[in-house]
Design a protein around this motif. Sequence first.
Motif, mmCIF file in Angstrom:
data_model
loop_
_atom_site.group_PDB
_atom_site.id
_atom_site.type_symbol
_atom_site.label_atom_id
_atom_site.label_comp_id
_atom_site.label_asym_id
_atom_site.label_seq_id
_atom_site.Cartn_x
_atom_site.Cartn_y
_atom_site.Cartn_z
ATOM 1 N N ARG A 1 -7.675 -7.728 -3.319
ATOM 2 C CA ARG A 1 -8.887 -7.067 -3.791
ATOM 3 C C ARG A 1 -8.850 -5.571 -3.485
ATOM 4 O O ARG A 1 -9.151 -4.730 -4.328
ATOM 5 C CB ARG A 1 -10.121 -7.694 -3.135
ATOM 6 C CG ARG A 1 -11.454 -7.109 -3.631
ATOM 7 C CD ARG A 1 -12.602 -7.410 -2.698
ATOM 8 N NE ARG A 1 -12.436 -6.886 -1.350
ATOM 9 C CZ ARG A 1 -12.524 -5.602 -0.999
ATOM 10 N NH1 ARG A 1 -12.771 -4.677 -1.888
ATOM 11 N NH2 ARG A 1 -12.360 -5.230 0.263
ATOM 12 N N ARG A 2 -8.435 -5.246 -2.270
ATOM 13 C CA ARG A 2 -8.442 -3.852 -1.825
ATOM 14 C C ARG A 2 -7.382 -3.009 -2.525
ATOM 15 O O ARG A 2 -7.635 -1.870 -2.915
ATOM 16 C CB ARG A 2 -8.221 -3.815 -0.302
ATOM 17 C CG ARG A 2 -8.306 -2.444 0.328
ATOM 18 C CD ARG A 2 -8.239 -2.519 1.848
ATOM 19 N NE ARG A 2 -7.093 -3.229 2.362
ATOM 20 C CZ ARG A 2 -5.884 -2.690 2.539
ATOM 21 N NH1 ARG A 2 -5.669 -1.436 2.211
ATOM 22 N NH2 ARG A 2 -4.910 -3.406 3.041
ATOM 23 N N LEU A 3 -6.182 -3.569 -2.705
ATOM 24 C CA LEU A 3 -5.068 -2.795 -3.251
ATOM 25 C C LEU A 3 -4.991 -2.839 -4.770
ATOM 26 O O LEU A 3 -4.438 -1.935 -5.391
ATOM 27 C CB LEU A 3 -3.744 -3.291 -2.665
ATOM 28 C CG LEU A 3 -3.589 -3.131 -1.163
ATOM 29 C CD1 LEU A 3 -2.311 -3.785 -0.691
ATOM 30 C CD2 LEU A 3 -3.640 -1.661 -0.770
ATOM 31 N N GLY A 4 -5.502 -3.908 -5.370
ATOM 32 C CA GLY A 4 -5.411 -4.060 -6.817
ATOM 33 C C GLY A 4 -4.071 -4.642 -7.230
ATOM 34 O O GLY A 4 -3.084 -4.566 -6.498
ATOM 35 N N SER A 5 -4.044 -5.179 -8.428
ATOM 36 C CA SER A 5 -2.849 -5.866 -8.907
ATOM 37 C C SER A 5 -1.709 -4.919 -9.254
ATOM 38 O O SER A 5 -0.589 -5.353 -9.469
ATOM 39 C CB SER A 5 -3.193 -6.727 -10.119
ATOM 40 O OG SER A 5 -3.701 -5.911 -11.152
ATOM 41 N N ASP A 6 -1.978 -3.614 -9.292
ATOM 42 C CA ASP A 6 -0.890 -2.672 -9.565
ATOM 43 C C ASP A 6 -0.050 -2.402 -8.322
ATOM 44 O O ASP A 6 1.026 -1.823 -8.413
ATOM 45 C CB ASP A 6 -1.431 -1.365 -10.142
ATOM 46 C CG ASP A 6 -2.418 -0.682 -9.215
ATOM 47 O OD1 ASP A 6 -3.150 -1.388 -8.500
ATOM 48 O OD2 ASP A 6 -2.468 0.567 -9.218
ATOM 49 N N ARG A 7 -0.515 -2.852 -7.162
ATOM 50 C CA ARG A 7 0.261 -2.698 -5.922
ATOM 51 C C ARG A 7 0.670 -4.025 -5.297
ATOM 52 O O ARG A 7 1.718 -4.126 -4.686
ATOM 53 C CB ARG A 7 -0.527 -1.888 -4.900
ATOM 54 C CG ARG A 7 -0.670 -0.443 -5.300
ATOM 55 C CD ARG A 7 -0.782 0.409 -4.101
ATOM 56 N NE ARG A 7 -0.741 1.800 -4.512
ATOM 57 C CZ ARG A 7 -1.048 2.783 -3.736
ATOM 58 N NH1 ARG A 7 -1.428 2.534 -2.505
ATOM 59 N NH2 ARG A 7 -0.977 4.012 -4.152
ATOM 60 N N LEU A 8 -0.199 -5.037 -5.419
ATOM 61 C CA LEU A 8 0.082 -6.337 -4.814
ATOM 62 C C LEU A 8 -0.285 -7.444 -5.789
ATOM 63 O O LEU A 8 -1.438 -7.571 -6.193
ATOM 64 C CB LEU A 8 -0.704 -6.521 -3.509
ATOM 65 C CG LEU A 8 -0.469 -7.833 -2.772
ATOM 66 C CD1 LEU A 8 0.973 -7.940 -2.279
ATOM 67 C CD2 LEU A 8 -1.423 -7.971 -1.589
ATOM 68 N N CYS A 9 0.694 -8.219 -6.161
ATOM 69 C CA CYS A 9 0.489 -9.352 -7.062
ATOM 70 C C CYS A 9 0.598 -10.628 -6.212
ATOM 71 O O CYS A 9 1.623 -10.862 -5.576
ATOM 72 C CB CYS A 9 1.562 -9.332 -8.143
ATOM 73 S SG CYS A 9 1.525 -10.746 -9.248
ATOM 74 N N GLU B 1 0.825 -1.211 0.000
ATOM 75 C CA GLU B 1 0.000 0.000 0.000
ATOM 76 C C GLU B 1 0.854 1.254 0.000
ATOM 77 O O GLU B 1 0.486 2.280 -0.567
ATOM 78 C CB GLU B 1 -0.920 -0.020 1.223
ATOM 79 C CG GLU B 1 -1.993 1.010 1.212
ATOM 80 C CD GLU B 1 -3.008 0.774 2.317
ATOM 81 O OE1 GLU B 1 -4.117 1.304 2.181
ATOM 82 O OE2 GLU B 1 -2.697 0.068 3.301
ATOM 83 N N ALA B 2 2.025 1.180 0.610
ATOM 84 C CA ALA B 2 2.912 2.336 0.710
ATOM 85 C C ALA B 2 3.723 2.579 -0.562
ATOM 86 O O ALA B 2 4.447 3.572 -0.654
ATOM 87 C CB ALA B 2 3.863 2.157 1.894
ATOM 88 N N ARG B 3 3.615 1.689 -1.543
ATOM 89 C CA ARG B 3 4.365 1.849 -2.788
ATOM 90 C C ARG B 3 3.927 3.122 -3.501
ATOM 91 O O ARG B 3 2.741 3.446 -3.558
ATOM 92 C CB ARG B 3 4.147 0.662 -3.737
ATOM 93 C CG ARG B 3 4.395 -0.674 -3.150
ATOM 94 C CD ARG B 3 5.781 -1.154 -3.145
ATOM 95 N NE ARG B 3 6.338 -1.403 -4.469
ATOM 96 C CZ ARG B 3 7.630 -1.552 -4.665
ATOM 97 N NH1 ARG B 3 8.468 -1.475 -3.663
ATOM 98 N NH2 ARG B 3 8.095 -1.770 -5.872
ATOM 99 N N ALA B 4 4.894 3.832 -4.042
ATOM 100 C CA ALA B 4 4.593 5.054 -4.798
ATOM 101 C C ALA B 4 3.933 4.683 -6.117
ATOM 102 O O ALA B 4 4.217 3.618 -6.681
ATOM 103 C CB ALA B 4 5.878 5.832 -5.047
ATOM 104 N N PRO B 5 3.054 5.528 -6.621
ATOM 105 C CA PRO B 5 2.426 5.253 -7.923
ATOM 106 C C PRO B 5 3.495 5.053 -8.990
ATOM 107 O O PRO B 5 4.504 5.741 -9.022
ATOM 108 C CB PRO B 5 1.603 6.516 -8.190
ATOM 109 C CG PRO B 5 1.357 7.104 -6.835
ATOM 110 C CD PRO B 5 2.581 6.767 -6.020
ATOM 111 N N GLY B 6 3.274 4.052 -9.837
ATOM 112 C CA GLY B 6 4.218 3.774 -10.904
ATOM 113 C C GLY B 6 5.271 2.737 -10.549
ATOM 114 O O GLY B 6 5.925 2.198 -11.436
ATOM 115 N N GLN B 7 5.444 2.479 -9.259
ATOM 116 C CA GLN B 7 6.392 1.428 -8.873
ATOM 117 C C GLN B 7 5.779 0.067 -9.168
ATOM 118 O O GLN B 7 4.558 -0.101 -9.084
ATOM 119 C CB GLN B 7 6.719 1.505 -7.378
ATOM 120 C CG GLN B 7 7.668 2.616 -6.992
ATOM 121 C CD GLN B 7 8.058 2.504 -5.531
ATOM 122 O OE1 GLN B 7 7.203 2.409 -4.658
ATOM 123 N NE2 GLN B 7 9.348 2.507 -5.270
#
Length: 195
Positions: free
Chosen positions: A82-90, A52-58
């Motif tokens: 589900r909450r974070l989406g695959s762009d933050r947690l795979c 969740e703390a990852r910067a956008p684009g990382q």
Amino acid sequence: HRAGSAAGRAVSRAYDALYKLLGARDTDSVVLTSGATESNNTVVTSVARAAEARAPGQPPLLCVTTAQEHPSVLVPLAEAERRLGSDRLCVVRVAPDADGVVRAEAVERALCEAVKARRAVPALVSTMWANNETGVLSDVRAIAAVAHRHGALFHTDATQVPGKHLPTTTSKKAKSPYSLGLAEFADLASVSGHK
């Protein structure tokens, strides 16, 4: 007073036995929770917070687990995904083979494919040591080696191992001949007194 001193000595002996069983490096490496469910939830929640703390684009953080994990791992992982989406947690769930064993080679394939396809950053590999329903043992040392080669932390839910499949270690680092030796391969592990 005398009764308090006796109780203090008993608690101290219990801690010493616990540290020896776990193969703990030191007393600070053991965190007591209400049980394995809370321990597993804590591991998953920590990864979710880091994602969740990852910067956008990382690239997203990658968590590899198995399809047969205890719900205390699978449910919070699915919720975080589900909450974070695959762009933050795979999250990748590795299937066991026909014998119910999760193979290190399958974990390695999953890590490589997710890193290549998603540019995901390996963060955690989590697998149970002994399956809570079938009793099948996974080669957690080999899986841990794969996780570490890819720069991920390794967590094992070792709840079913003490008292059932307690390995005898020959390691010189072990403080007891009957030790899980968790510090030798696991970054994080969950066990429970009720087992």
